[in-house]
Design a protein around this motif. Structure first.
Motif, PDB file in Angstrom:
ATOM      1  N   TYR A  30       0.835  -1.202   0.000  1.00 57.36           N
ATOM      2  CA  TYR A  30       0.000   0.000   0.000  1.00 57.36           C
ATOM      3  C   TYR A  30       0.871   1.254   0.000  1.00 57.36           C
ATOM      4  N   VAL A  34      -1.908   5.433   3.362  1.00 60.11           N
ATOM      5  CA  VAL A  34      -3.204   4.755   3.461  1.00 60.11           C
ATOM      6  C   VAL A  34      -3.328   4.093   4.831  1.00 60.11           C
ATOM      7  N   ARG A  36      -5.017   1.805   7.985  1.00 62.06           N
ATOM      8  CA  ARG A  36      -5.406   0.397   8.015  1.00 62.06           C
ATOM      9  C   ARG A  36      -6.874   0.208   7.640  1.00 62.06           C
ATOM     10  N   ARG A  39      -7.284   0.352   4.017  1.00 63.42           N
ATOM     11  CA  ARG A  39      -6.761  -0.846   3.357  1.00 63.42           C
ATOM     12  C   ARG A  39      -7.812  -1.959   3.356  1.00 63.42           C
ATOM     13  N   THR A  42     -10.496  -1.184   0.913  1.00 60.62           N
ATOM     14  CA  THR A  42     -10.012  -1.406  -0.453  1.00 60.62           C
ATOM     15  C   THR A  42     -10.090  -2.882  -0.818  1.00 60.62           C
ATOM     16  N   GLU A  43      -9.669  -3.734   0.086  1.00 58.18           N
ATOM     17  CA  GLU A  43      -9.691  -5.176  -0.181  1.00 58.18           C
ATOM     18  C   GLU A  43     -11.119  -5.676  -0.391  1.00 58.18           C
ATOM     19  N   GLU A  56      -0.863  -8.664   8.115  1.00 56.98           N
ATOM     20  CA  GLU A  56      -0.130  -7.418   7.941  1.00 56.98           C
ATOM     21  C   GLU A  56       1.316  -7.626   8.368  1.00 56.98           C
ATOM     22  N   THR A  63       0.484  -6.210   3.096  1.00 52.74           N
ATOM     23  CA  THR A  63      -0.466  -7.179   3.629  1.00 52.74           C
ATOM     24  C   THR A  63      -0.493  -8.399   2.731  1.00 52.74           C
ATOM     25  N   GLU A  90      -5.195   3.190  -3.970  1.00 57.04           N
ATOM     26  CA  GLU A  90      -4.523   3.119  -2.670  1.00 57.04           C
ATOM     27  C   GLU A  90      -3.308   2.182  -2.687  1.00 57.04           C
ATOM     28  N   VAL A  91      -3.204   1.375  -3.752  1.00 60.53           N
ATOM     29  CA  VAL A  91      -2.190   0.321  -3.822  1.00 60.53           C
ATOM     30  C   VAL A  91      -1.016   0.779  -4.680  1.00 60.53           C
TER      31      VAL A  91
END
Length: 651
Positions: A30, A34, A36, A39, A42-43, A56, A63, A90-91
């Protein structure tokens, strides 16, 4: 890094190792801004639902995700699901996840670079590459990239720079210590006297014969040590957190109790309850090289962190290093082990002891390196520890192979637990420590006892003392040199090792007379494992030896010094001891494959295990880990072909 189904090939020296990709997982790097919560959101958006498991990686904005059973995986396949994650703003990038034995491996956004200090320095490498310096060593540097998108191509470019000896990805290893099931958790029974594991290796007799161990320093490289434990506080002389580079006293996470257990096995001392480590009274260097982010989750470390821990321990006077961990093959790690063996202890070499592994498969790196002591495990009945051995711990088995050096007990070992309202057991003690992780510090402690009697021994001489005195337990299957792939040179016998050292140098084997004249006979002894020598004896001893030689009997020769000559090793001050007085043991134990030298340039593929090593649910400290397939191992062969804050009370 673009999605790719290809494996990762690592070349270390002349060997090429291949790490196969795990298609059900991916690593996500990431952008550092960004948070947690973002994240996790996003996933969920990219995969259609939150991943069943996520890990993580401590110290990195990274991650590891389980893609299996997510809508994106079902609809797009593993590479498509990874693409869906990588396309999110975000990645920074994604990276494959690879399999190494019972561990997972991911590419971190860092590169390890070894260099020739006479041609270039760390600052010069940073200037040429334009990359940020993360860590420097005497002949290596760790460089950071913004992400892993072009990591492998950058590695190739740096490898070609003048003065650079190697460049390799700074791999992150993610693994899990084996744990007994929660139902097996015990809290230490305080019977008087030494524990069974120590009785089996004749530690009580060794304690009577040992010298003072107060001058011997043992380093434990693990997930930290509870330096406030009453049985350990007097042993710790220094500590180092290689994870963040700090020499401040460190307190491990409450669930990271593995290093504290290893430390107790070696150096613990307590009157209430009655407890003594195998080398109780020796000094301890506590080095943290791994950590877990939360209870129930696996540990993580990187190759550069491991090297940093080794270097610090050697620089701070370690005589013995106890290493109950493994990692993928790595030049930066192997160079650290080699430097410790060649330069440590004023040139006599640090004794490097490694756990062989608990998968029942091949011995793990770095225990495969030449000059290390690779420790396998037996149970308390002196059986090789397999999935089917009589101890009932069918969730693990000792790793095997030609690199295995020696075995020690690895079942139901009593030791220290983290103090306070945390740790493995309800008390500050535990009696269920297991695995080659437990066997390794037993052997490391035995090496410390040997050095207490003979501090001038080299690391190789310590190894030969331990292997030459090992007991040939098990149902047989030792080859002509005296070893097999399940137990190495046998099960540790500490008392016999000290007897050998105190009696001076010895060789046990067959002798051949070489007649020089009617009055002078030169003798040649071959003790196996590459150990041999030429010597002369007084007439009476020579006559006795002639009788033993003609009968084909093994004999024991003691000598004062060994001198190399064009015709071979000359044993000065040689004298005949009783024939076969040391049994069939051989003092010439080797820690490398027969023949020595570099292994052939081949390609090594390890089988993929059935166990998953990470999860996010808050598992209890005693949660059982799914075992690898429990096939019954083959029987022992008849011949091996290739011869600090305040603590809280426990609840």
């Amino acid at each position: 890094m673009a999605s790719s189904p290809h494996p990762l090939a690592l070349r270390i020296g002349r060997r090429r190792f291949v790490l196969q990709r795990d298609p059900t997982k991916c690593g996500v790097v990431y952008r550092r801004t960004v948070a947690r919560a973002a994240r996790m959101s996003t996933e969920k958006d990219a995969l259609g639902q939150p991943p069943a498991r996520r890990f993580e990686v401590p110290g990195f904005a990274m991650t590891m995700l389980d893609l299996d059973a997510t809508p994106a995986m079902t609809r797009l396949g593993p590479l498509g699901a990874e693409d869906a994650i990588r396309d999110r703003p975000e990645v920074a990038t994604t990276t494959p996840v690879f399999v190494w034995g019972d561990k997972r491996v991911v590419l971190s956004p860092q590169i390890s670079v070894g260099f020739d200090p006479s041609r270039i320095d760390a600052a010069g490498i940073a200037a040429v590459t334009g990359l940020r310096l993360v860590r420097t060593g005497p002949d290596y540097v760790i460089l950071a990239l913004e992400d892993t998108a072009n990591l492998l191509s950058v590695v190739q470019e740096i490898s070609a720079l003048p003065g650079v000896n190697y460049a390799e990805p700074d791999l992150v290893t993610i693994g899990r210590h084996i744990r007994p099931p929660a139902s097996a958790a015990r809290s230490f029974s305080a019977e008087p006297g030494p524990q069974a594991a120590f009785v089996n290796v004749f530690a009580p007799q060794a304690w009577q014969a040992a010298g003072s161990v107060a001058g011997v320093r043992i380093a434990v490289l693990d997930d930290g040590v509870d330096i406030q434990h009453p049985a350990l506080a007097g042993a710790v002389v220094a500590s180092f957190d290689a994870v963040n580079g700090s020499e401040q006293p460190i307190e491990p996470n409450g669930w990271d109790y593995h290093g504290t257990a290893c430390a107790g096995v070696m150096t613990g001392l307590s009157k209430q309850p009655d407890f003594r480590g195998i080398a109780g009274g020796a000094k301890l260097l506590a080095v943290r090289i791994a950590q877990s982010p939360a209870q129930g989750q696996p540990w993580a470390s990187s190759n550069s962190i491991l090297r940093s821990g080794i270097d610090w321990a050697v620089a701070n006077g370690a005589d013995v290093l106890s290493n109950s961990w493994g990692c993928p093959p790595s030049t930066i790690v192997s160079d650290g082990v080699r430097a410790a063996r060649e330069n440590g202890r004023g040139g006599k070499g640090v004794v490097m002891v490694f756990a062989a592994g608990n998968s029942g498969g091949p011995v793990e790196f770095p225990a495969t390196l030449e000059g290390t002591i690779a420790v396998g495990a037996v149970n308390l009945a002196d059986e090789p520890k397999t999935f089917a051995s009589s101890d009932g711990e069918n969730w693990w088995a000792s790793s095997t192979g030609p690199e295995l050096t020696i075995a020690a007990p690895g079942v139901r070992v009593k030791t220290t637990d983290i103090t306070g309202d945390i740790g493995r057991s309800p008390t500050d003690w535990r009696d269920d420590f297991n695995g080659t992780s437990a066997a390794c510090p037993i052997v490391a402690g035995a090496a410390a006892l040997v050095l207490s009697v003979a501090p001038g021994l080299t690391a190789d001489e310590v190894t030969r003392a331990l292997t030459g005195a090992a007991d040939k337990v098990g149902s047989g299957g030792y080859d002509a040199s005296g070893r097999n792939d399940f137990l190495g040179w046998g099960r540790l016998n500490v008392a016999s090792a000290l007897d050998r050292v105190r009696a001076g140098s010895r060789l046990v084997g067959r002798v051949t007379p070489l007649l020089l004249s009617n009055d002078i006979r030169l003798w040649f002894i071959s003790a196996g494992a590459g150990e041999s020598g030429l010597f002369v004896l007084e007439k009476d001893d020579a006559d006795r030896l002639a009788q033993l030689s003609s009968a084909g009997t093994d004999v024991t020769i003691a000598y004062d010094t060994r001198v190399d000559s064009p015709v071979g090793s000359l044993l000065q001050g040689a004298r005949l001891l009783t024939g076969s007085s040391l049994g069939s043991s051989v003092i010439g134990g080797s820690t490398s494959a027969p023949g020595g030298g570099d292994p052939p340039p081949d390609e090594v593929h390890l089988p993929r295990p059935g166990e998953d090593v990470f999860s996010t649910h808050a598992a209890g400290a005693g949660e059982a880990v799914a075992a690898v397939p429990r096939s019954t191992p083959p029987p022992l062969p008849q011949k091996v072909a290739n011869p600090i804050p305040s603590r809280r009370s426990k609840r």
